[in-house]
Design an enzyme around this catalytic site. Structure first.
Site, short mmCIF file in Angstrom:
data_model
loop_
_atom_site.label_atom_id
_atom_site.label_comp_id
_atom_site.label_asym_id
_atom_site.label_seq_id
_atom_site.Cartn_x
_atom_site.Cartn_y
_atom_site.Cartn_z
N TYR A 142 34.40 78.19 16.80
CA TYR A 142 34.47 78.12 18.25
C TYR A 142 33.48 79.07 18.91
O TYR A 142 33.04 78.84 20.03
CB TYR A 142 35.89 78.45 18.74
CG TYR A 142 36.94 77.44 18.33
CD1 TYR A 142 36.59 76.25 17.71
CD2 TYR A 142 38.27 77.68 18.57
CE1 TYR A 142 37.53 75.33 17.34
CE2 TYR A 142 39.25 76.75 18.19
CZ TYR A 142 38.87 75.58 17.58
OH TYR A 142 39.81 74.67 17.21
N ASP A 221 44.58 72.26 3.41
CA ASP A 221 45.07 70.90 3.22
C ASP A 221 46.48 70.89 2.64
O ASP A 221 47.34 70.11 3.07
CB ASP A 221 44.10 70.09 2.34
CG ASP A 221 43.51 70.87 1.20
OD1 ASP A 221 43.82 72.07 1.06
OD2 ASP A 221 42.72 70.29 0.42
#
Length: 357
Positions: A142, A221
């Protein structure tokens, strides 16, 4: 206690729900004899329309002078549909986090038993879930360097972390774990990403200072899968900016709705408290938004910013009582909810105020 609280309603439904977060803080001040002084400022799309800047200087000055900030939501569909826009509402949020040094985002996933049926997950999977996320806020993709080639056929975002950024949020997460079930799960992608390898190394080093906390490392994940499969296994979850953004939105389904989840962005000074939901312009101004996340954000503000644990508990208990008595907004109602128990934003806010008083 005398404190200055800045209200930044933001965009869309943020302007409706912060009304009730503020009213709850006023009710607590009256009941417990505190002096809360309120001010208001603009940010996001609203600020762009008024000034051309998503975070006007006046707003930033007010923010730095306040003891705590209650924020609503940010964003507008016009920017979502125009990826080329140079000025965007989210820039205001990123900048205020940077300017205030808000490096830790706390998102409690607290499940009210009355809402077990509101989630798409089975009640037996959910019951007893109580997770506290620590999401790092000032690093990662970001804030890394962004590039786009002149021919518009290539783009890149640099994912980066400094050791000190990982150290400071890790210590806050470990400190919190000590006050809970003494379990911490650090989420990364250290099998692929160099930033995650640094993240894991630093967390392992900090863990040695907290031998009483059971530390686990999990790839992102697998963590995303385990969060749905067995959310009860998690206590404190520590993760980087991007992964934390995704996981906490996923976790909102554990609580039944984004309209139920509060968050706190903290550093070493002024705290920033907000519901995790977006601006939801499709229902803005229609008295449909759930105000409970803003109200629970006000509870976090009382607890974390001001250390008023009894007052914070009074707010959380009022929300629990409203739910226990069957009151619902549309997002947390189901097919068996009686029509006369489904309330609008204003009516639900008034119910919670009544339980507090």
């Amino acid at each position: 206690m005398k404190k200055n609280i800045l209200i930044i309603p933001g965009d869309g439904i943020g302007q409706e729900v912060t009304t009730w977060g503020k009213k709850v803080l006023e009710a607590i001040a009256d009941k417990y004899n505190h002096d809360f002084i309120f001010d208001e400022a603009i940010m996001g799309h609203t600020a762009i329309e008024a000034t051309g800047n998503p975070l006007p200087d006046e707003t930033l000055e007010k923010a730095k002078a306040s003891d705590a900030i209650l924020f609503g939501a940010i964003g507008h569909a016009k920017y979502d549909n125009d990826p080329t826009a140079k000025v965007r509402p989210e820039q205001g949020l990123l900048k205020i986090r940077k300017e205030l040094g808000l490096y830790a985002n706390l998102r409690p996933i607290l499940l009210f038993d009355e809402l077990l049926d509101a989630s798409s997950l089975k009640p037996e999977v959910l019951r007893g879930t109580d997770i506290l996320f620590f999401r790092e806020l000032t690093g990662d993709v970001y804030f890394g360097e962004k590039k786009r080639s002149e021919d518009n056929n290539f783009a890149s975002d640099l994912m980066n972390y400094h050791r000190y950024e990982v150290e400071r949020i890790a210590r806050k997460a470990f400190d919190a774990a000590r006050t809970r079930r003494k379990k911490l799960c650090s989420v990364d992608k250290a099998n692929v990403l160099e930033t995650s390898r640094l993240w894991r190394e630093v967390v392992q080093e900090i863990a040695k200072e907290y031998p009483d906390v059971e530390t686990e490392h999990m790839f992102i994940d697998n963590a995303a899968m385990q969060l749905i499969k067995n959310p009860q296994k998690f206590d404190v979850v520590l993760t980087a900016n991007l992964f934390g953004d995704i996981l906490t939105d996923e976790a909102s389904q554990i609580a039944g709705s984004m309209g139920m989840l509060a968050s706190a962005s903290i550093g070493d000074s002024t705290g920033f408290f907000e519901p995790i939901h977006g601006s939801a312009h499709d229902i803005a101004g229609q008295n449909k938004a759930n105000p409970l996340a803003s109200i629970l954000s006000a509870a976090l503000l009382l607890d974390i910013a001001f250390g008023l644990q009894e007052e914070a508990k009074a707010v959380t208990n009022a929300v629990a009582e409203a739910l226990k008595d069957g009151w619902r907004t549309g997002d947390i109602a189901n097919a068996s909810t009686p029509a006369d128990k489904i309330l609008g934003t204003k009516e639900m806010g008034e119910k919670v105020l009544a339980y507090i008083k």
